[in-house]
Write a protein that holds these residues in place. Structure first.
Motif, PDB file in Angstrom:
ATOM      1  N   VAL A 152      47.849   1.983  66.888  1.00  0.00           N
ATOM      2  CA  VAL A 152      47.168   0.690  66.986  1.00  0.00           C
ATOM      3  C   VAL A 152      46.459   0.552  68.331  1.00  0.00           C
ATOM      4  CG1 VAL A 152      47.521  -1.812  67.096  1.00  0.00           C
ATOM      5  CG2 VAL A 152      48.700  -0.458  65.355  1.00  0.00           C
ATOM      6  N   MET A 153      47.148   0.922  69.410  1.00  0.00           N
ATOM      7  CA  MET A 153      46.556   0.794  70.741  1.00  0.00           C
ATOM      8  C   MET A 153      45.323   1.691  70.899  1.00  0.00           C
ATOM      9  SD  MET A 153      48.220  -1.525  72.391  1.00  0.00           S
ATOM     10  CE  MET A 153      48.189  -2.348  70.781  1.00  0.00           C
ATOM     11  N   ASN A 154      45.329   2.838  70.228  1.00  0.00           N
ATOM     12  CA  ASN A 154      44.176   3.748  70.276  1.00  0.00           C
ATOM     13  C   ASN A 154      43.106   3.407  69.243  1.00  0.00           C
ATOM     14  OD1 ASN A 154      45.298   5.182  72.375  1.00  0.00           O
ATOM     15  ND2 ASN A 154      46.101   6.816  71.081  1.00  0.00           N
ATOM     16  N   GLU A 155      43.360   2.357  68.460  1.00  0.00           N
ATOM     17  CA  GLU A 155      42.419   1.900  67.433  1.00  0.00           C
ATOM     18  C   GLU A 155      42.020   3.041  66.506  1.00  0.00           C
ATOM     19  OE1 GLU A 155      39.176  -0.012  69.370  1.00  0.00           O
ATOM     20  OE2 GLU A 155      40.362  -1.754  69.970  1.00  0.00           O
ATOM     21  N   GLU A 156      42.999   3.788  66.067  1.00  0.00           N
ATOM     22  CA  GLU A 156      42.731   4.906  65.167  1.00  0.00           C
ATOM     23  C   GLU A 156      42.388   4.403  63.766  1.00  0.00           C
ATOM     24  OE1 GLU A 156      45.988   7.612  65.264  1.00  0.00           O
ATOM     25  OE2 GLU A 156      45.839   7.954  67.439  1.00  0.00           O
ATOM     26  N   GLY A 157      41.487   5.098  63.105  1.00  0.00           N
ATOM     27  CA  GLY A 157      41.052   4.704  61.771  1.00  0.00           C
ATOM     28  C   GLY A 157      41.727   5.526  60.689  1.00  0.00           C
ATOM     29  N   ILE A 158      41.486   5.110  59.438  1.00  0.00           N
ATOM     30  CA  ILE A 158      42.046   5.798  58.277  1.00  0.00           C
ATOM     31  C   ILE A 158      40.962   5.899  57.211  1.00  0.00           C
ATOM     32  CG2 ILE A 158      43.826   5.778  56.485  1.00  0.00           C
ATOM     33  CD1 ILE A 158      45.548   4.041  58.299  1.00  0.00           C
ATOM     34  N   HIS A 159      40.792   7.070  56.641  1.00  0.00           N
ATOM     35  CA  HIS A 159      39.776   7.281  55.597  1.00  0.00           C
ATOM     36  C   HIS A 159      40.345   6.885  54.232  1.00  0.00           C
ATOM     37  CE1 HIS A 159      36.591   9.199  57.892  1.00  0.00           C
ATOM     38  NE2 HIS A 159      37.505   9.894  58.538  1.00  0.00           N
ATOM     39  N   PHE A 160      40.417   5.580  53.969  1.00  0.00           N
ATOM     40  CA  PHE A 160      40.876   5.132  52.658  1.00  0.00           C
ATOM     41  C   PHE A 160      39.814   5.435  51.594  1.00  0.00           C
ATOM     42  CE2 PHE A 160      43.457   2.170  55.311  1.00  0.00           C
ATOM     43  CZ  PHE A 160      44.709   2.506  54.799  1.00  0.00           C
ATOM     44  N   PRO A 161      40.228   5.600  50.339  1.00  0.00           N
ATOM     45  CA  PRO A 161      39.247   5.807  49.261  1.00  0.00           C
ATOM     46  C   PRO A 161      38.288   4.624  49.155  1.00  0.00           C
ATOM     47  CG  PRO A 161      41.468   6.347  48.520  1.00  0.00           C
ATOM     48  CD  PRO A 161      41.622   5.690  49.858  1.00  0.00           C
ATOM     49  N   PRO A 162      37.039   4.847  48.742  1.00  0.00           N
ATOM     50  CA  PRO A 162      36.062   3.756  48.629  1.00  0.00           C
ATOM     51  C   PRO A 162      36.529   2.616  47.719  1.00  0.00           C
ATOM     52  CG  PRO A 162      34.980   5.883  48.448  1.00  0.00           C
ATOM     53  CD  PRO A 162      36.445   6.166  48.433  1.00  0.00           C
ATOM     54  N   SER A 163      37.336   2.935  46.715  1.00  0.00           N
ATOM     55  CA  SER A 163      37.794   1.900  45.796  1.00  0.00           C
ATOM     56  C   SER A 163      38.702   0.871  46.464  1.00  0.00           C
ATOM     57  CB  SER A 163      38.542   2.538  44.618  1.00  0.00           C
ATOM     58  OG  SER A 163      39.669   3.277  45.073  1.00  0.00           O
ATOM     59  N   PHE A 164      39.255   1.190  47.637  1.00  0.00           N
ATOM     60  CA  PHE A 164      40.113   0.239  48.348  1.00  0.00           C
ATOM     61  C   PHE A 164      39.300  -0.834  49.060  1.00  0.00           C
ATOM     62  CE2 PHE A 164      44.125   3.063  49.085  1.00  0.00           C
ATOM     63  CZ  PHE A 164      44.143   3.364  47.730  1.00  0.00           C
TER      64      PHE A 164
END
Length: 213
Positions: A152-164
């Motif tokens: 969270v502190m590093n503001e990391e992202g996540i590649h969720f599927p487009p349908s999400f």
């Protein structure tokens, strides 16, 4: 008398262990490990996303407070999950299993004490092993919490599927309400483990060896 005093202390430790184990199981199923705010994104992604270790839930920006729009559960075959979530999943699962095993050993030790079936080395080893398992379980939970906070502190992202309908990275993110629950669970497991490890039979107790038939 001292024997039962020590046993009562272990019973109190067992209660702490049970509460910590229940909380650890609870926090695994909650989604509020991370909260993502998506304010500058156009519909339908605009709103709020709560990301947990086993599911993600999205809330529409203009919906009623607390109304869940959609929840998506993870599986081990989901390749989009980042490494930190995958490791945290395994840590929490291991913590729950170790905590359960520790509880079984502790109950066995308590039954021996209250039933007067005391083989000093065996009984102390039961409590010691149970305590070590509880300490390890608490450490695993703390590790999952710290790694989640780091992400969270590093503001990391996540590649969720487009349908999400969830972007790779939100406008801002913060740790969710599940984290204090997990911290409390880890603290109770650690405290219970340390108390259990400290168990000692009184030195003046008469310990009778088992006689083989």
């Amino acid at each position: 008398m001292a024997m039962f005093k020590n046993a009562n202390c272990q019973a109190a430790s067992f209660s702490l262990n049970t509460l910590g184990w229940i909380l650890s199981m609870t926090c695994m199923g909650l989604a509020e490990w991370r909260v993502w705010y998506m304010e500058s994104i156009s519909d339908p992604s605009r709103g709020l996303a709560c990301i947990g270790m086993w599911k993600v839930c999205t809330y529409q920006h203009n919906s009623l407070p607390g109304r869940v729009i959609a929840c998506h559960r993870y599986s081990y075959s989901d390749t989009y999950l980042p490494l930190d979530i995958r490791i945290a999943q395994n840590l929490l699962l291991a913590a729950s299993l170790l905590g359960l095993l520790g509880k079984v050993l502790m109950v066995t030790g308590l039954l021996r004490v209250y039933a007067g079936q005391l083989q000093k080395d065996t009984t102390c080893n039961l409590f010691f092993t149970s305590g070590v398992l509880s300490v390890v379980a608490g450490a695993f939970i703390f590790t999952a919490v710290i790694w989640n906070h780091h992400s969270v502190m590093n503001e990391e992202g996540i590649h969720f599927p487009p349908s999400f309908h969830i972007p790779f990275r939100p406008d801002r993110q913060e740790t969710g309400s599940t984290v204090p629950v997990a911290v409390l669970a880890a603290f109770l497991m650690l405290l219970s483990g340390l108390l259990t490890i400290s168990f000692q039979l009184p030195p003046n107790i008469h310990v009778y060896p088992e006689v083989s038939q």
